[in-house]
Design an enzyme around this catalytic site. Structure first.
Site, short mmCIF file in Angstrom:
data_model
loop_
_atom_site.label_atom_id
_atom_site.label_comp_id
_atom_site.label_asym_id
_atom_site.label_seq_id
_atom_site.Cartn_x
_atom_site.Cartn_y
_atom_site.Cartn_z
N GLU A 46 8.82 -5.83 -0.43
CA GLU A 46 9.52 -4.47 0.34
C GLU A 46 9.45 -3.42 -0.82
OE1 GLU A 46 11.70 -0.91 2.81
OE2 GLU A 46 11.56 -3.40 3.54
N GLU A 84 -5.56 -2.54 -14.93
CA GLU A 84 -6.28 -2.09 -14.02
C GLU A 84 -7.15 -1.17 -15.23
OE1 GLU A 84 -2.79 -1.34 -11.09
OE2 GLU A 84 -3.62 -1.39 -12.81
N CYS A 112 -0.37 2.35 -10.76
CA CYS A 112 0.25 4.44 -10.89
C CYS A 112 -0.68 4.97 -10.88
CB CYS A 112 0.81 3.56 -12.48
SG CYS A 112 -0.21 3.67 -13.59
N CYS A 115 -3.08 5.30 -13.79
CA CYS A 115 -5.00 4.13 -13.43
C CYS A 115 -4.69 4.32 -12.54
CB CYS A 115 -3.73 2.54 -12.91
SG CYS A 115 -2.74 1.71 -14.93
#
Length: 209
Positions: A46, A84, A112, A115
């Protein structure tokens, strides 16, 4: 067609250079992911403290007169860009209109905003490209700007999914290197892998609803 010796030698040199470049490119971008990197970077925790790099494993199915499948992995440092963007700059810099591309990414975390925008732009520009992104974790998913970027990706046709335990096993078997001389080791899921998958799946569903 007759070529003099010098011209033939020049052409052969060019061919050898291109083959060498392709070989180096293949080695650089398609080597397998070290097991220790996979175990740390892909873990679907997490709170991703210390996990500040993106690892992207890809499968590209190119469909034309013949079907070709290629696979490999990228990380942020491979091309001085996020993984990416490096994919579109190096692995698939251009989509031929006569071909269809089915692409699957297995990524340590979701993209992000920058990207995500590049992915959206690429999908809108290339209607013959289908992209499915399987992510281990969601990156900054609580930020409104990030949520908006993920929604735009979905609207552009991107299928965004959270990696299930079976997906981590697939990456382990197909993209992670094993030590020489050893038989492939079985994937050992971490203790909270299913619980964390369900957590992120619920968050993604809330974002994309």
């Amino acid at each position: 067609l007759c070529l003099d010796a010098r011209e033939l030698e020049t052409r052969l040199a060019v061919i050898v250079h291109l083959e060498l470049y392709a070989s180096l490119l293949s080695t650089f971008y398609r080597e397998r992911l070290p097991a220790m990197f996979f175990k740390f970077q892909f873990r679907n925790v997490e709170y991703s403290s210390g996990r500040n790099k993106t690892f992207l494993c890809y499968v590209v199915e190119t469909q034309g007169k013949e079907s070709v499948t290629s696979r490999g992995y990228l990380e942020d440092e491979h091309a001085a860009a996020h993984a990416e963007i490096a994919f579109f700059n190096t692995i698939l810099p251009k989509c031929e209109s006569s071909l269809r591309y089915n692409i699957t990414w297995y990524v340590s975390s979701s993209p992000c905003v920058t990207c995500a925008d590049r992915i959206t732009e690429t999908l809108k520009k290339n209607k013959n490209l289908r992209l499915t992104i399987m992510v281990g974790r969601l990156f900054m998913w609580e930020e409104p700007e990030m949520q908006a970027a993920l929604k735009k990706m979905k609207s552009a046709g991107c299928k965004l999914r959270i990696m299930k335990p079976q997906d981590f096993e697939y990456v382990w078997q197909n993209f992670v290197e094993q030590e020489e001389g050893e038989e492939a080791k079985a994937f050992v899921p971490w203790e909270d892998i299913q619980e964390n998958f369900q957590y992120y799946e619920e968050k993604l569903a809330e974002i994309l609803h």
